[in-house]
Design an enzyme around this catalytic site. Structure first.
Site, PDB file in Angstrom:
ATOM      1  N   ARG A   1      37.631  45.218  45.067  1.00  0.00           N
ATOM      2  CA  ARG A   1      39.015  44.733  45.189  1.00  0.00           C
ATOM      3  C   ARG A   1      39.889  45.967  45.140  1.00  0.00           C
ATOM      4  NH1 ARG A   1      42.083  39.952  42.043  1.00  0.00           N
ATOM      5  NH2 ARG A   1      40.974  38.856  43.699  1.00  0.00           N
TER       6      ARG A   1
ATOM      7  N   GLN B   1      38.010  34.164  49.118  1.00  0.00           N
ATOM      8  CA  GLN B   1      38.833  33.029  48.698  1.00  0.00           C
ATOM      9  C   GLN B   1      38.828  31.936  49.760  1.00  0.00           C
ATOM     10  OE1 GLN B   1      40.791  32.591  45.733  1.00  0.00           O
ATOM     11  NE2 GLN B   1      40.730  30.530  46.571  1.00  0.00           N
TER      12      GLN B   1
ATOM     13  N   HIS C   1      41.847  38.306  52.068  1.00  0.00           N
ATOM     14  CA  HIS C   1      41.099  37.822  50.895  1.00  0.00           C
ATOM     15  C   HIS C   1      40.022  36.836  51.396  1.00  0.00           C
ATOM     16  CE1 HIS C   1      40.065  37.026  46.889  1.00  0.00           C
ATOM     17  NE2 HIS C   1      41.117  36.369  46.450  1.00  0.00           N
TER      18      HIS C   1
ATOM     19  N   ASP D   1      50.892  30.082  47.657  1.00  0.00           N
ATOM     20  CA  ASP D   1      50.414  31.252  46.901  1.00  0.00           C
ATOM     21  C   ASP D   1      51.643  31.882  46.246  1.00  0.00           C
ATOM     22  OD1 ASP D   1      48.828  33.288  45.854  1.00  0.00           O
ATOM     23  OD2 ASP D   1      48.609  34.365  47.750  1.00  0.00           O
TER      24      ASP D   1
ATOM     25  N   CYS E   1      45.245  29.524  45.517  1.00  0.00           N
ATOM     26  CA  CYS E   1      44.093  30.353  45.119  1.00  0.00           C
ATOM     27  C   CYS E   1      44.144  30.719  43.643  1.00  0.00           C
ATOM     28  CB  CYS E   1      44.027  31.596  45.991  1.00  0.00           C
ATOM     29  SG  CYS E   1      45.393  32.758  45.751  1.00  0.00           S
TER      30      CYS E   1
ATOM     31  N   ARG F   1      34.533  29.474  44.410  1.00  0.00           N
ATOM     32  CA  ARG F   1      34.397  30.931  44.576  1.00  0.00           C
ATOM     33  C   ARG F   1      32.984  31.344  44.184  1.00  0.00           C
ATOM     34  NH1 ARG F   1      38.873  34.212  44.302  1.00  0.00           N
ATOM     35  NH2 ARG F   1      37.364  35.809  44.870  1.00  0.00           N
TER      36      ARG F   1
HETATM   37  N1   CP Z   1      42.138  33.902  43.439  1.00  0.00           N
HETATM   38  C1   CP Z   1      41.753  35.076  42.936  1.00  0.00           C
HETATM   39  O1   CP Z   1      41.215  35.932  43.636  1.00  0.00           O
HETATM   40  O2   CP Z   1      41.957  35.211  41.599  1.00  0.00           O
HETATM   41  P1   CP Z   1      41.799  36.514  40.708  1.00  0.00           P
HETATM   42  O3   CP Z   1      42.916  37.447  41.084  1.00  0.00           O
HETATM   43  O4   CP Z   1      41.880  36.035  39.312  1.00  0.00           O
HETATM   44  O5   CP Z   1      40.459  37.158  41.022  1.00  0.00           O
HETATM   45  N1  NVA Z   2      48.376  37.042  47.226  1.00  0.00           N
HETATM   46  C1  NVA Z   2      47.861  37.263  45.888  1.00  0.00           C
HETATM   47  C2  NVA Z   2      46.510  36.680  45.739  1.00  0.00           C
HETATM   48  C3  NVA Z   2      45.896  36.819  44.380  1.00  0.00           C
HETATM   49  C4  NVA Z   2      44.504  36.299  44.279  1.00  0.00           C
HETATM   50  C5  NVA Z   2      47.853  38.732  45.579  1.00  0.00           C
HETATM   51  O1  NVA Z   2      47.418  39.539  46.426  1.00  0.00           O
HETATM   52  O2  NVA Z   2      48.302  39.115  44.505  1.00  0.00           O
END
Ligand code: CP
Ligand code: NVA
Length: 308
Positions: free
Chosen positions: A107, A137, A134, A225, A266, A294
């Site tokens: 990530r 997800q 992502h 989101d 998400c 997930r």
């Molecule tokens: N939805 C998601 O990816 O959550 P986290 O940021 O907690 O991993």
């Molecule tokens: N759009 C959000 C998703 C988190 C899982 C972010 O990137 O922070």
């Protein structure tokens, strides 16, 4: 090398196979303790590095638990603790990690970092979120939709709010799984044309509709989101709230969708901002199924990457 970098980079048949396997693994574990080993222990002997340069709850825990259920081992690393966060190149990091581990999930911020890691690694790399996409997800989200409502092909999915990284992966999935998308939000926060073009080139409809009530008409699924993502500067917060306030998913907005329209997010959510508690905790909300899936979807993604 079978990486999982983005939904549009994986063949639609392979994506479908991943979801079929994810559902089978989920069904096989029904009612079992979370720590129990899966019968086939497909990742036995495998070491998986999980690198986080941003915070995470779901991605971190679901990958870690998923690897263990498959009989593998994990190393959870944060970018700042690694030499990566102190000037070592991504290329060198990729080559070194490839000598120790069988799979890398990362990530990170810039998509270029993910792509460079994948270029230099000699083991598969999985995208656990970048500023742009992502994919894990949305694999879980497609699985979740189909568990509740059957095939997603031909359905109408409405994205409300910021055309961000999660929205981008939804557009990739629209093209690959064959569903139509409506994005409702202010023009300034539209998804990048590249993501819209991908879906349209695959023959599905993508509409940008500014009026949220009009946009959710006939929706099979409404998705929200956070208005400010992890890579966005906190200084945009006030402006985003002004821009996105009218796109809040509340009971009134949901009343314009089909009566059985599902609601997804998400998570993490800012309750009362992008969506109300009434919607998030309402009968059509599947937010915690998404979170659970997930785990199952990523186990299947890892097996796809490692061909086990
Ligand atoms: N939805 C998601 O990816 O959550 P986290 O940021 O907690 O991993
Ligand atoms: N759009 C959000 C998703 C988190 C899982 C972010 O990137 O922070």
């Amino acid at each position: 090398m079978t990486h999982f970098l983005d939904i549009h980079k994986t063949d639609p048949d392979a994506l479908r196979d991943v979801l079929t396997q994810a559902q089978a693994m989920k069904d096989a574990r029904m009612g079992q303790p979370k720590g129990r080993l899966d019968a086939d222990a497909a990742l036995a002997g495998h070491m998986v590095a999980l690198i986080f340069e941003k915070p995470s709850t779901r991605t971190r825990v679901s990958f870690d638990v998923g690897v263990r259920q498959l009989g593998g081992e994990t190393l959870v690393l944060t970018g700042s603790e690694m030499q990566l966060g102190h000037g070592e190149t991504i290329g060198d990091t990729a080559k070194v990690l490839s000598r120790y581990v069988d799979l890398i999930m990362i990530r990170t911020f810039e998509e270029e970092a993910l792509l460079e890691l994948a270029d230099y690694a000699t083991v598969p790399v999985i995208n656990g979120l970048t500023n742009r996409t992502h994919p894990c997800q949305i694999m879980a989200d497609v699985m979740t939709f189909e568990e509740h409502r059957g095939p997603i092909k031909g359905k109408r999915v409405v994205w409300a709010g910021d055309g961000n990284n999660v929205c981008a992966s939804f557009l990739h999935a629209a093209g690959q799984f064959g569903f139509d998308m409506v994005v409702t939000g202010p023009e300034a926060l539209d998804p990048e044309p590249e993501f819209i073009d991908f879906a349209r080139q695959r023959g599905v409809s993508v509409e940008l509709i500014r009026d949220p009530a009009l946009a959710v008409k006939d929706a099979d699924l409404v998705v929200a989101d956070t208005w400010v993502s992890m890579h966005d500067s906190q200084s945009t917060k006030e402006r985003r709230h002004n821009q996105l306030g009218r796109y809040q998913v509340n009971a009134e907005l949901m009343s314009h969708a089909k009566p059985d329209a599902l609601f997804m997010h998400c998570l993490p959510a800012h309750r009362g901002e992008e969506a109300t508690n009434k919607v998030m905790d309402g009968p059509n909300s599947v937010i915690f199924d998404e979170a659970e899936n997930r785990l199952h979807a990523q186990k299947a993604i890892m097996r796809h990457c490692l061909r086990v």
